[in-house]
Design an enzyme around this catalytic site. Structure first.
Site, PDB file in Angstrom:
ATOM      1  N   HIS A  19       0.843  -1.203   0.000  1.00  0.00           N
ATOM      2  CA  HIS A  19       0.000   0.000   0.000  1.00  0.00           C
ATOM      3  C   HIS A  19       0.878   1.254   0.000  1.00  0.00           C
ATOM      4  O   HIS A  19       0.633   2.198  -0.764  1.00  0.00           O
ATOM      5  CB  HIS A  19      -0.900   0.045   1.239  1.00  0.00           C
ATOM      6  CG  HIS A  19      -1.896  -1.047   1.321  1.00  0.00           C
ATOM      7  ND1 HIS A  19      -2.068  -1.805   2.467  1.00  0.00           N
ATOM      8  CD2 HIS A  19      -2.795  -1.515   0.426  1.00  0.00           C
ATOM      9  CE1 HIS A  19      -3.030  -2.691   2.259  1.00  0.00           C
ATOM     10  NE2 HIS A  19      -3.489  -2.536   1.025  1.00  0.00           N
ATOM     11  N   SER A 131      -3.188  -8.065   3.125  1.00  0.00           N
ATOM     12  CA  SER A 131      -3.380  -7.782   4.546  1.00  0.00           C
ATOM     13  C   SER A 131      -3.749  -9.052   5.306  1.00  0.00           C
ATOM     14  O   SER A 131      -3.298  -9.256   6.435  1.00  0.00           O
ATOM     15  CB  SER A 131      -4.457  -6.711   4.728  1.00  0.00           C
ATOM     16  OG  SER A 131      -3.997  -5.479   4.228  1.00  0.00           O
TER      17      SER A 131
END
Length: 165
Positions: A19, A131
């Site tokens: 990210h 994640s």
């Protein structure tokens, strides 16, 4: 000239180096990048929205044209409009991501033809990263030091030590 504002939406539970790398690249392409912290209703979050905001803000503090905000419960295109954004930023890691993101981009185009979806490809070193995978490895004490910002690694350690206690 109108400012080029991009919204980077996601649940960011947790915010990874993948990210961060996408945000860093986007910070060179846009005048402002707004990281929209969203809730994925199909998943049980590890971090609360305020925690995510704090972690992302700390991880991106050196990027002066980047800010993180909590998105209200509305369509991403409506949020983008409310922020004056003409771009929605997405990162893709693989073919599966591409197919998913292509469909979302098409729907967004129907809802808001004036907003363009911009897709950045993940570099090879982060193409496997998710994640969910980070949380799984962190839960069992694996080394994630090269995969998340240092503040996120500390927060994960703290979360999982609290769950054990």
């Amino acid at each position: 000239m109108t400012a080029r504002i991009a919204v980077f939406p996601g649940s960011f539970d947790p915010f990874t180096n993948g990210h961060l790398e996408t945000v860093q690249r986007a910070s060179h392409l846009f005048d402002e990048v707004i990281i929209a912290v969203m809730t994925n209703t199909s998943k049980q979050p590890l971090f609360q929205p305020a925690e995510k905001l704090a972690l992302i803000t700390a991880a991106t503090k050196s990027l002066t044209n980047v800010r993180a905000v909590e998105q209200s419960n509305e369509l991403t295109v409506d949020f983008a409009r409310s922020q004056g954004a003409k771009f929605i930023l997405r990162g893709i890691r693989n073919v599966k991501d591409f197919e998913y993101e292509r469909d979302i981009a098409a729907m967004n185009q129907v809802q808001a033809p004036e907003i363009e979806t911009i897709i950045l490809l993940a570099p090879k070193r982060y193409a496997f990263l998710s994640s969910s995978l980070i949380k799984e490895v962190a839960k069992f004490g694996g080394d994630i030091s090269t995969l998340v910002p240092a503040n996120v690694m500390q927060a994960l350690k703290q979360k999982f030590s609290q769950k054990e206690g």
